[in-house]
Design an enzyme around this catalytic site. Structure first.
Site, short mmCIF file in Angstrom:
data_model
loop_
_atom_site.label_atom_id
_atom_site.label_comp_id
_atom_site.label_asym_id
_atom_site.label_seq_id
_atom_site.Cartn_x
_atom_site.Cartn_y
_atom_site.Cartn_z
N CYS A 117 0.82 -1.21 0.00
CA CYS A 117 0.00 0.00 0.00
C CYS A 117 0.87 1.28 0.00
CB CYS A 117 -0.97 -0.04 1.17
SG CYS A 117 -2.34 1.11 1.01
N HIS B 251 -3.72 -5.01 0.14
CA HIS B 251 -3.56 -5.42 1.54
C HIS B 251 -3.61 -6.93 1.66
CE1 HIS B 251 -4.21 -1.59 4.01
NE2 HIS B 251 -4.20 -1.19 2.75
N GLU C 229 -3.03 -8.78 4.13
CA GLU C 229 -3.41 -9.28 5.45
C GLU C 229 -4.89 -9.66 5.51
OE1 GLU C 229 -4.94 -5.17 5.73
OE2 GLU C 229 -3.19 -6.11 4.83
#
Length: 374
Positions: A265, A349, A351
């Site tokens: 990001c 992202h 995650e």
């Protein structure tokens, strides 16, 4: 319920009900297409400076719990929904969404046509806006929006980064463990993570991959990081304009070639700037858990979680790095890798909080890179 007004810089007015704290909130109005995950959205530091519109109609139906927060507090400037659920139903819920917003002084508005608002943002671009539960003068509110400072050129990282370094070893939670904190695996890799607005599930994924992580403030110098003698360096997500964080670019440029680096990001954008590249502001950005990205190395398509309003110009890197991932909606850069050095980054992202888990392989790619550089 008290009335609330949303006034956009283009003069558009929406009238709805107050949802959360009373008062006034100013920021860039954007939209997020995730069907779930409002709690993770609220606590994502990347949303600092923004009024977030959720495109899925009902929000708050499963309430708020203490496990799914992604940072120390909510960071959105304001929250915009179609329908707020006042009576959540979930065995994990400890608080209603409205109560959470009130407790954290987040101004919100509900009961407006979020589809119409989303179309305005798509057609005209993200713009400054005001949510007010007190001032009813629409001309004055529109003028506040028009004269407020946008995100370009503003350093929001300094407002969300940690104040002191800290160590992280907590791994991913599982339902079988009752969402208890775990730290079972041996930590094989010593990693320093720059906190530009880092999320906790990023840290959990790094720990799950075998990383003993030390999180450092965004202003930490390259010399201080190298003095910790890590095996790898991680560059986190964060809010706003990457060009407004020149100290981060300067420090990362000094780390290039010294250690393996993985960025996501804002970290991906700052890394690109450190490599000599340029970034530009997207019309309305990418925010949600359903963005299609192709990994050009494997030709596989992954559905990704994203939250950014800027992107990297590939041509500006002058062949130093190659394109590894591409957005299948608008063909913007979603990932790069240095052609000679152990450095790679992605715009999205991995995650997955909230969002699908398609991209978690990237954490192993990072540890494999550290293994190859021993």
């Amino acid at each position: 319920m008290r009335k609330a007004i949303l006034a956009l810089a283009d003069g558009t007015i929406f009238e709805g009900a107050s949802f959360g704290a009373e008062g006034e909130a100013i920021g860039e109005v954007v939209f997020n297409t995730s069907l779930t995950g409002y709690q993770e959205v609220l606590t994502d530091p990347s949303y600092k400076g923004q009024l977030v519109t959720m495109t899925y109609t009902q929000q708050g139906n499963y309430g708020i719990n203490s496990e799914d927060i992604e940072s120390v507090r909510p960071w959105v400037e304001g929250f915009i929904v179609k329908d707020s659920c006042l009576y959540p139903s979930s065995w994990r819920s400890s608080e209603s969404l409205m109560g959470y917003l009130k407790r954290n002084q987040i101004v919100g508005i509900s009961g407006i046509d979020t589809r119409a608002l989303t179309r305005i943002i798509r057609d005209k671009g993200a713009m400054q806006a005001v949510i007010s539960t007190g001032d009813r003068d629409v001309d004055r509110l529109v003028n506040k929006a028009r004269t407020s400072q946008g995100l370009v050129g503003v350093d929001l990282v300094k407002e969300v980064t940690c104040k002191q370094p800290y160590r992280w070893t907590e791994e991913l939670w599982t339902l079988e463990n009752g969402y208890r904190k775990t730290a079972l695996k041996e930590k094989k890799y010593k990693v320093v993570a720059y906190d530009f607005g880092i999320k906790r599930n990023i840290l959990r994924n790094l720990a799950e991959a075998g990383c003993d992580v030390t999180v450092v403030p965004a202003t930490t110098t390259a010399e201080e990081v190298l003095g910790m003698n890590p095996q790898g360096i991680f560059l986190s997500n964060g809010p706003g304009d990457p060009d407004a964080v020149p100290y981060a670019k300067e420090n990362i440029s000094k780390l290039i070639g010294k250690k393996p680096i993985f960025g996501i990001c804002l970290g991906h954008q700052i890394l690109s700037l450190a490599l000599g590249g340029r970034t530009f502001k997207l019309k309305f950005g990418h925010r949600g858990g359903n963005q299609p990205v192709q990994d050009l190395l494997t030709k596989k398509v992954e559905i990704t979680s994203q939250n950014h309003g800027f992107a990297v110009e590939l041509e500006s890197l002058n062949g130093i790095a190659e394109l590894t991932h591409i957005n299948l909606n608008d063909r913007t850069v979603e990932g790069i890798a240095h052609k000679k050095l152990p450095i790679f980054s992605v715009q999205y992202h991995p995650e997955s909080s909230p969002g699908p888990h398609d991209s978690q392989y990237l954490f192993k790619r990072f540890t494999d890179m550290m293994d190859s550089c021993k």
